[in-house]
Motif scaffolding. Structure first.
Motif, PDB file in Angstrom:
ATOM      1  N   CYS A 131       0.846  -1.204   0.000  1.00  0.00           N
ATOM      2  CA  CYS A 131       0.000   0.000   0.000  1.00  0.00           C
ATOM      3  C   CYS A 131       0.877   1.249   0.000  1.00  0.00           C
ATOM      4  N   ARG A 132       1.479   1.538  -1.131  1.00  0.00           N
ATOM      5  CA  ARG A 132       2.304   2.725  -1.283  1.00  0.00           C
ATOM      6  C   ARG A 132       1.395   3.920  -1.567  1.00  0.00           C
ATOM      7  N   ILE A 133       1.529   4.975  -0.778  1.00  0.00           N
ATOM      8  CA  ILE A 133       0.692   6.170  -0.916  1.00  0.00           C
ATOM      9  C   ILE A 133       1.545   7.286  -1.513  1.00  0.00           C
ATOM     10  N   THR A 134       1.164   7.759  -2.691  1.00  0.00           N
ATOM     11  CA  THR A 134       1.894   8.846  -3.353  1.00  0.00           C
ATOM     12  C   THR A 134       0.898   9.903  -3.835  1.00  0.00           C
ATOM     13  N   GLY A 135       1.339  11.142  -3.855  1.00  0.00           N
ATOM     14  CA  GLY A 135       0.499  12.227  -4.350  1.00  0.00           C
ATOM     15  C   GLY A 135      -0.758  12.437  -3.545  1.00  0.00           C
ATOM     16  N   ALA A 136      -0.700  12.154  -2.251  1.00  0.00           N
ATOM     17  CA  ALA A 136      -1.898  12.256  -1.414  1.00  0.00           C
ATOM     18  C   ALA A 136      -1.926  13.577  -0.654  1.00  0.00           C
ATOM     19  N   VAL A 137      -3.111  13.926  -0.219  1.00  0.00           N
ATOM     20  CA  VAL A 137      -3.321  15.113   0.617  1.00  0.00           C
ATOM     21  C   VAL A 137      -4.212  14.725   1.782  1.00  0.00           C
ATOM     22  N   ARG A 138      -4.157  15.509   2.838  1.00  0.00           N
ATOM     23  CA  ARG A 138      -5.074  15.334   3.963  1.00  0.00           C
ATOM     24  C   ARG A 138      -6.086  16.469   3.930  1.00  0.00           C
ATOM     25  N   VAL A 139      -7.364  16.129   3.983  1.00  0.00           N
ATOM     26  CA  VAL A 139      -8.430  17.122   3.887  1.00  0.00           C
ATOM     27  C   VAL A 139      -9.474  16.886   4.966  1.00  0.00           C
ATOM     28  N   LYS A 140     -10.099  17.962   5.374  1.00  0.00           N
ATOM     29  CA  LYS A 140     -11.191  17.899   6.350  1.00  0.00           C
ATOM     30  C   LYS A 140     -12.508  18.373   5.742  1.00  0.00           C
ATOM     31  N   SER A 141     -12.406  19.118   4.659  1.00  0.00           N
ATOM     32  CA  SER A 141     -13.599  19.642   3.991  1.00  0.00           C
ATOM     33  C   SER A 141     -13.338  19.691   2.497  1.00  0.00           C
ATOM     34  N   LEU A 142     -14.361  19.328   1.707  1.00  0.00           N
ATOM     35  CA  LEU A 142     -14.258  19.361   0.251  1.00  0.00           C
ATOM     36  C   LEU A 142     -15.516  20.014  -0.317  1.00  0.00           C
ATOM     37  N   GLY A 143     -15.667  21.287  -0.008  1.00  0.00           N
ATOM     38  CA  GLY A 143     -16.903  21.969  -0.377  1.00  0.00           C
ATOM     39  C   GLY A 143     -17.940  21.855   0.718  1.00  0.00           C
ATOM     40  N   LEU A 144     -17.961  20.741   1.416  1.00  0.00           N
ATOM     41  CA  LEU A 144     -18.742  20.520   2.639  1.00  0.00           C
ATOM     42  C   LEU A 144     -17.832  19.799   3.629  1.00  0.00           C
ATOM     43  N   PRO A 145     -18.018  20.023   4.924  1.00  0.00           N
ATOM     44  CA  PRO A 145     -17.174  19.340   5.915  1.00  0.00           C
ATOM     45  C   PRO A 145     -17.359  17.826   5.868  1.00  0.00           C
ATOM     46  N   LEU A 146     -16.245  17.113   6.040  1.00  0.00           N
ATOM     47  CA  LEU A 146     -16.268  15.669   6.178  1.00  0.00           C
ATOM     48  C   LEU A 146     -16.372  15.306   7.653  1.00  0.00           C
ATOM     49  N   ASP A 147     -16.771  14.086   7.939  1.00  0.00           N
ATOM     50  CA  ASP A 147     -16.819  13.644   9.336  1.00  0.00           C
ATOM     51  C   ASP A 147     -15.426  13.459   9.918  1.00  0.00           C
ATOM     52  N   HIS A 148     -14.478  13.087   9.050  1.00  0.00           N
ATOM     53  CA  HIS A 148     -13.126  12.791   9.505  1.00  0.00           C
ATOM     54  C   HIS A 148     -12.102  13.547   8.674  1.00  0.00           C
ATOM     55  N   SER A 149     -10.902  13.659   9.222  1.00  0.00           N
ATOM     56  CA  SER A 149      -9.776  14.162   8.455  1.00  0.00           C
ATOM     57  C   SER A 149      -9.250  13.001   7.609  1.00  0.00           C
ATOM     58  N   LEU A 150      -9.370  13.101   6.294  1.00  0.00           N
ATOM     59  CA  LEU A 150      -9.108  11.967   5.412  1.00  0.00           C
ATOM     60  C   LEU A 150      -7.839  12.155   4.595  1.00  0.00           C
ATOM     61  N   VAL A 151      -7.161  11.049   4.350  1.00  0.00           N
ATOM     62  CA  VAL A 151      -6.042  11.003   3.408  1.00  0.00           C
ATOM     63  C   VAL A 151      -6.567  10.438   2.105  1.00  0.00           C
ATOM     64  N   MET A 152      -6.363  11.166   1.008  1.00  0.00           N
ATOM     65  CA  MET A 152      -6.797  10.697  -0.298  1.00  0.00           C
ATOM     66  C   MET A 152      -5.886  11.274  -1.374  1.00  0.00           C
ATOM     67  N   THR A 153      -5.848  10.618  -2.514  1.00  0.00           N
ATOM     68  CA  THR A 153      -5.075  11.165  -3.619  1.00  0.00           C
ATOM     69  C   THR A 153      -5.633  12.532  -3.989  1.00  0.00           C
ATOM     70  N   CYS A 154      -4.759  13.383  -4.469  1.00  0.00           N
ATOM     71  CA  CYS A 154      -5.202  14.730  -4.820  1.00  0.00           C
ATOM     72  C   CYS A 154      -6.258  14.719  -5.930  1.00  0.00           C
ATOM     73  N   PRO A 155      -6.121  13.884  -6.991  1.00  0.00           N
ATOM     74  CA  PRO A 155      -7.185  13.838  -7.996  1.00  0.00           C
ATOM     75  C   PRO A 155      -8.538  13.435  -7.421  1.00  0.00           C
ATOM     76  N   LEU A 156      -8.549  12.523  -6.441  1.00  0.00           N
ATOM     77  CA  LEU A 156      -9.816  12.154  -5.801  1.00  0.00           C
ATOM     78  C   LEU A 156     -10.389  13.342  -5.043  1.00  0.00           C
ATOM     79  N   ALA A 157      -9.540  14.078  -4.354  1.00  0.00           N
ATOM     80  CA  ALA A 157     -10.009  15.269  -3.638  1.00  0.00           C
ATOM     81  C   ALA A 157     -10.583  16.298  -4.611  1.00  0.00           C
ATOM     82  N   ALA A 158      -9.958  16.430  -5.774  1.00  0.00           N
ATOM     83  CA  ALA A 158     -10.453  17.371  -6.781  1.00  0.00           C
ATOM     84  C   ALA A 158     -11.828  16.949  -7.290  1.00  0.00           C
ATOM     85  N   ALA A 159     -11.984  15.660  -7.598  1.00  0.00           N
ATOM     86  CA  ALA A 159     -13.276  15.168  -8.078  1.00  0.00           C
ATOM     87  C   ALA A 159     -14.351  15.307  -7.007  1.00  0.00           C
TER      88      ALA A 159
END
Length: 229
Positions: free
Chosen positions: A84-112
């Motif tokens: 499970c190699r994680i590359t190009g990821a960001v940590r986000v708490k809100s993506l236009g609306l607040p999330l329940d958790h602080s999440l790690v996700m790839t930046c393209p997923l955060a953009a979508a």
């Protein structure tokens, strides 16, 4: 003489078509695959393709999130577990609306997710239910595991997937996938709309119609294959 008239007609029609195309490009750049992606722009014909293309150029992604006002902390590459190699990821708490958790996700997923939340979730909930959504109830993103029943790593194993269980609506009852998906009425219709529109933006969208394991959430990921179920 007739040939000259035909040629002139062709040239006039070509010029008119070029004018229409240039005017459309000026007013709707999101429809054209060669214009830059803008997370603040409405969804166009080419938006989904541009989001998926970010996988090949993740270095451009953090600036897009910043321009959209998304607070994202870039993370260095690291191993989240065996394979499970994680590359190009960001940590986000809100993506236009607040999330329940602080999440790690790839930046393209955060953009979508940003585009889906702002351009689909917010207006759909307002239109269908007459209220403004206030948050996303997530079930997590990064999870170093294999797809159930297979030897293949899940997109969650690379922080390239997120599961959304409900849309929060202030003090009102949340729009809940487990309870409301497939139901008659505005709540079921809203979730149908959210699912269908997600298929324009993500590589894979799975919901209750896919299998029992997804009865309570939408799985959204940026995989290279395309599935909408």
């Amino acid at each position: 003489m007739l040939a000259a008239v035909r040629l002139l007609t062709v040239l006039v029609l070509a010029g008119f078509a070029l004018f229409i195309a240039r005017d459309h490009a000026r007013r709707f750049p999101q429809d054209l695959p060669w214009t830059p992606l803008d997370l603040n722009a409405p969804i166009g014909w080419a938006t989904g393709g541009k989001l998926l293309a970010l996988r090949a150029h993740p270095e451009h992604c953090p600036a897009l999130l910043a321009a959209a006002g998304i607070a994202a902390t870039p993370l260095p590459a690291y191993d989240a577990g065996p394979g499970c190699r994680i590359t190009g990821a960001v940590r986000v708490k809100s993506l236009g609306l607040p999330l329940d958790h602080s999440l790690v996700m790839t930046c393209p997923l955060a953009a979508a997710m940003t585009v889906w939340t702002r351009e689909i979730v917010v207006p759909t909930v307002r239109q269908r239910l007459g209220v403004a959504p206030t948050g996303l109830a997530d079930l997590g993103s990064l999870n170093c595991r294999r797809i159930a029943g297979t030897s293949r790593l899940s997109e969650h194993a690379h922080a390239n997937a997120v599961d959304i269980a409900a849309i929060r609506i202030g003090h009102d009852r949340p729009l809940n996938v487990a309870r409301d998906f497939g139901e008659d009425g505005p709540r079921g219709a809203a979730l149908d709309d959210l699912h269908a529109a997600a298929c324009r933006l993500f590589g894979t969208v799975l919901g209750p119609n896919y299998n029992p394991a997804h009865h309570d959430h939408f799985h959204l990921d940026m995989a290279s294959w395309n599935a909408c179920r």
